[in-house]
Write a protein that holds these residues in place. Structure first.
Motif, mmCIF file in Angstrom:
data_model
loop_
_atom_site.group_PDB
_atom_site.id
_atom_site.type_symbol
_atom_site.label_atom_id
_atom_site.label_comp_id
_atom_site.label_asym_id
_atom_site.label_seq_id
_atom_site.Cartn_x
_atom_site.Cartn_y
_atom_site.Cartn_z
ATOM 1 N N CYS A 106 -37.521 -33.604 -39.842
ATOM 2 C CA CYS A 106 -38.968 -33.709 -38.791
ATOM 3 C C CYS A 106 -38.308 -31.983 -37.669
ATOM 4 O O CYS A 106 -39.442 -31.172 -37.550
ATOM 5 N N SER A 107 -37.475 -32.279 -37.573
ATOM 6 C CA SER A 107 -36.513 -30.774 -36.556
ATOM 7 C C SER A 107 -35.014 -30.527 -37.268
ATOM 8 O O SER A 107 -34.630 -31.266 -37.830
ATOM 9 N N SER A 155 -45.535 -32.763 -44.048
ATOM 10 C CA SER A 155 -44.386 -32.148 -44.096
ATOM 11 C C SER A 155 -42.762 -32.666 -44.593
ATOM 12 O O SER A 155 -41.969 -31.707 -44.427
ATOM 13 N N ALA A 156 -43.119 -33.934 -45.119
ATOM 14 C CA ALA A 156 -41.577 -34.749 -45.259
ATOM 15 C C ALA A 156 -41.242 -33.550 -46.792
ATOM 16 O O ALA A 156 -42.621 -33.731 -47.230
ATOM 17 N N THR A 190 -33.787 -37.604 -43.096
ATOM 18 C CA THR A 190 -34.563 -38.803 -42.281
ATOM 19 C C THR A 190 -35.797 -38.285 -42.155
ATOM 20 O O THR A 190 -36.497 -39.328 -41.220
ATOM 21 N N TRP A 191 -36.810 -37.380 -43.307
ATOM 22 C CA TRP A 191 -38.010 -37.362 -42.407
ATOM 23 C C TRP A 191 -39.018 -38.001 -44.176
ATOM 24 O O TRP A 191 -38.690 -36.746 -45.043
ATOM 25 N N ILE A 192 -39.512 -39.037 -44.460
ATOM 26 C CA ILE A 192 -39.287 -39.678 -44.673
ATOM 27 C C ILE A 192 -41.109 -39.774 -45.926
ATOM 28 O O ILE A 192 -42.301 -40.169 -44.467
ATOM 29 N N GLY A 193 -41.490 -39.522 -46.657
ATOM 30 C CA GLY A 193 -42.983 -40.760 -46.729
ATOM 31 C C GLY A 193 -42.728 -41.535 -48.459
ATOM 32 O O GLY A 193 -41.471 -41.050 -48.982
ATOM 33 N N TYR A 210 -37.608 -33.897 -32.532
ATOM 34 C CA TYR A 210 -36.771 -33.764 -31.261
ATOM 35 C C TYR A 210 -36.173 -32.385 -30.878
ATOM 36 O O TYR A 210 -36.793 -31.312 -31.914
ATOM 37 N N ASP A 211 -36.328 -32.414 -29.596
ATOM 38 C CA ASP A 211 -35.425 -30.907 -29.130
ATOM 39 C C ASP A 211 -34.044 -31.037 -28.540
ATOM 40 O O ASP A 211 -33.597 -31.548 -29.283
#
Length: 794
Positions: A450-451, A202-203, A144-147, A471-472
């Protein structure tokens, strides 16, 4: 038209595939009998202006373009097949709008123009059609966290924009989009900067779109795959080598998303056996043919060369596939089948004789489109070849894991596929067990988020100013659950259920009522029975000693009524214990109210009798005529009747009923009796309080009357206890819930009843059983003489 550039060892396969397909068709007597296909090969050198000039030469059919003139007397131009850049293809499409010749392209970027240019047909899968497959791959691995890394040409940027929208629609996020030049030279500094940005991100997942065919584009692609802790999804039309001669420090975890490429077996034999003299005699082509003699070539394509041949710097055998030969082969056959359909349909007055050569005369290219669009045949591999409504050839994508081995070879392991035209559920496959991931990853398959995932029982709370993927995790609120990971919102449980401790599943709520099987219910039941037995024993004593002065002096009939009503009061508390149902809910408050009204009416009658007895002894008192049992009975009957009427009105207007209270206690369903009308319930209690108050008032006034058997003091204390119990009952009752509220009422019933029993009858039982010397006429007379009062016994 075939485009060639510095990587001719690959593009030369395209030229050979074109020639091979034409030769195979011409040598067949079935597809186009007595028709010979011709061909022209042109090199655009990856330059739009040269491509435009070449196109004009094709239309004039001579080396010098003469616009709107065809200077060749034999042969008819049927269609154009091209593999050029998107910019060059767009120029050709604009020109073909005028001349209506079919344009067959096997450049997948042209998919953005297939709707705009109706004469364009795509022989390779569209880049747009790959997007759903990418989304399924991302969803499968929960990335879900993509470059994204992309060139800056219009087609690539449009593709990335659509991909970005799809990714965000599916709840994933883009950390960065790195754009590099498609045309201008990529410097070492720029490549290093791109790699540094990718490394710092970070991705863990980066989607790379690589279409540059120059050495710098290949260097950028290769350098990106050296970055540790990154998974690459690479989209490219370019072939990977099976042998890397530089042996750089590649990292695994590269997934190549590309069109399915297949090799035509007869094509390999053609390359091995054909004489190079048939093809342009250029130094680079000579090098290419010489390179086919190297030992790394497959036996199916390796040529036999003399020893005096020099070495070649080209490596045409170092690739997994033979460029786009499979698609070019299909393109030529698609045109041949369309020509066959047009000839055999008899449309357009197509055939005629010109000397001893049969040619196509009066060929109208716009009529040819219908046959190209409707062509449908099976190729040499038995696959269906046809164009869909958008002019695209339906094909599949393969997902290939590139495994970089220590010996410098690159293993191409197909780990999945995407079939855009397959039914849902059958369009995407992936076998993650055979994917080789980089050893630097601590978790396989690698994660790119990311989380961290929110476990069941938690929901996502987006961080302020951050993408939705950052998100938390917060626990679900009371009464709600989340039974999946990464839920945006928790779900409310049904009314009869409640979350478990982890809040990941709804469980049935506890059923709560005062049961006769639990300790509290058992204790209250035993106490109620105990007082019932005590009252019954006292009633037995009074009956046994009914003729004794102490029993007779206190109106024994009223005492009997009072004792029986107290027995019923103790028993009525048992109605409150157990599962409330419609019957018990109707009777428990009404029975309690009526029996208690009888008890209090009896106490009131006894109090009034005491007062009247002492007042009647006075000379000239008119109360003598009222002395008798009828007055007492009338008081008991009338006071009890009024309570019965109140209860009947209550039952008629708002009948109590069984009710499941799911709101009062968390995680519990309270099975309780809804009184129907709170006003009616408090009217019943209020009436009992009124009777108790009158009894207390009268008894208090008569407390100082003389006599050994004066009950006024005992009644005063009993009513004082009764009122104290029920006054404290109301706030306690209102502040409790469930079975404890019922227990409070049972306690109030037994406490007030036992107070009456203890204050009025225990002293009398003490005299009857333990002090019989006081239970006689002589003692009464002595006591009366001492107090100078005469008591008349009844």
């Amino acid at each position: 038209m075939v485009a060639k550039d510095m990587f001719r060892e690959l593009n030369y396969y395209n030229s050979l595939a074109f020639i091979f397909a034409v030769e195979e068709i011409n040598n067949s007597s079935e597809l186009l009998p007595n028709i010979t296909l011709g061909l022209h090969l042109y090199d655009s050198n990856n330059h739009p202006l040269i491509a435009l000039r070449v196109f004009m030469n094709i239309l004039s059919e001579m080396d010098k373009a003469i616009i709107n003139y065809n200077c060749k007397t034999s042969g008819t131009l049927a269609a154009i097949i091209e593999v050029v850049s998107a910019e060059e293809s767009k120029l050709i499409s604009n020109m073909l709008r005028i001349y209506h010749y079919p344009q067959i392209s096997y450049t997948s970027q042209n998919s953005f123009m297939s709707v705009k240019f109706p004469h364009l047909y795509l022989i390779v899968p569209s880049f747009l059609k790959i997007i759903p497959g990418i989304m399924k791959l991302l969803k499968h691995f929960n990335w879900t966290w993509i470059g994204i890394l992309t060139p800056d040409d219009d087609n690539s940027l449009t593709f990335v924009q659509i991909l970005k929208e799809r990714i965000e629609q599916n709840g994933a996020c883009i950390e960065f989009i790195e754009i590099f030049d498609q045309i201008n030279t990529l410097t070492h500094e720029r490549i290093a900067q791109i790699n540094e940005n990718n490394h710092k991100s970070s991705a863990n997942l980066i989607i790379g779109l690589f279409n540059r065919e120059d050495s710098r584009g290949i260097v950028l692609r290769n350098e990106c795959q050296k970055i540790p802790h990154k998974v690459w999804i690479i989209i490219t039309d370019l072939d990977y080598y099976v042998i890397d001669r530089v042996k750089p420090g590649y990292k695994n975890s590269t997934l190549l998303f590309s069109k399915v490429k297949k090799n035509i077996p007869s094509f390999l034999k053609f390359i091995r056996d054909v004489e190079p003299i048939m093809f342009p005699n250029e130094w680079i082509t000579e090098n290419w043919w010489t390179a086919l003699c190297k030992n790394n070539c497959l036996q199916s394509i390796k040529r036999s060369c003399s020893r005096d041949r020099g070495s070649s710097y080209l490596f045409p055998c170092d690739n997994a596939h033979f460029a786009n030969s499979y698609f070019i082969y299909n393109a030529v056959y698609a045109l041949a089948h369309a020509l066959r359909d047009m000839l055999f349909s008899g449309s357009g007055q197509t055939t005629g004789w010109n000397g001893d050569r049969r040619t196509l005369s009066n060929y109208l290219p716009w009529k040819f489109h219908r046959y190209v669009r409707n062509v449908h045949f099976k190729n040499v591999l038995g696959e269906d070849i046809f164009f869909d409504e958008n002019g695209d050839l339906p094909m599949e994508y393969s997902i290939t894991n590139l495994i970089f081995l220590p010996n410098g070879t690159i293993q191409h392991e197909i780990v999945g596929s995407y079939k855009p035209y397959a039914p849902p559920g059958e369009d995407f496959t992936i076998n993650e067990n055979i994917i080789v991931w980089d050893a630097a990853f601590t978790q396989t398959p690698p994660k790119s988020r990311c989380s961290q995932s929110c476990a069941p029982g938690y929901r996502k709370l987006t961080k302020e100013g951050k993408p939705v993927c950052c998100y938390d995790c917060i626990p679900c609120p009371s009464g709600e659950i989340s039974n999946e990971t990464d839920m945006n919102n928790c779900m409310k449980c049904p009314e009869d259920q409640w979350p478990n401790e982890k809040r990941d599943v709804c469980v049935p709520k506890l059923i709560n009522f005062l049961s006769n099987e639990e300790p509290l219910g058992i204790i209250l039941t035993l106490i109620s029975i105990f007082f019932f037995v005590i009252t019954a024993v006292i009633l037995g004593i009074f009956i046994k000693y009914q003729d004794t002065p102490i029993v007779r002096s206190n109106n024994r009939n009223l005492s009997y009524i009072l004792l029986v009503s107290l027995m019923l009061c103790f028993l009525c508390s048992l109605i409150f214990i157990g599962h409330p149902d419609e019957v018990t809910c109707v009777f428990r408050q009404t029975v309690f109210g009526i029996t208690f009204s009888i008890s209090l009416s009896s106490v009131l009658a006894k109090t009034i009798t005491v007062v009247m007895a002492f007042q009647a002894t006075k000379p000239g008192s008119k109360l003598r005529k009222w002395m008798g049992s009828r007055v007492s009975y009338s008081i008991v009957f009338s006071c009890s009747l009024l309570q019965v009427l109140i209860c009947l009105v209550w039952l008629g207007i708002a009948t109590p009923f069984s009710h499941q209270n799911i709101q009062s206690e968390i995680g519990t369903i309270l099975i309780e009796c809804n009184e129907g009308s709170a006003i009616a319930f408090y009217c019943v209690l209020g009436y009992l309080g009124f009777l108790a108050g009158i009894s207390f008032f009268v008894a208090f006034l008569a407390r100082n009357l003389p006599g050994s058997f004066n009950e006024a003091k005992h009644i005063t204390f009993s009513m004082l206890m009764f009122c104290s119990v029920w006054i404290s009952f109301i706030p306690t009752y209102l502040s409790t819930r469930g079975k404890y509220m019922v227990a409070v009422e049972i306690f109030a019933i037994m406490a007030s009843s036992s107070g009456i029993l203890g204050c009025i009858f225990i002293p009398k039982c003490y005299i009857i059983l333990l002090r019989p010397d006081r239970n006689n006429r002589k003692y009464i007379k002595v006591k009366a003489t001492h107090e100078n009062i005469h008591i008349t016994l009844h």
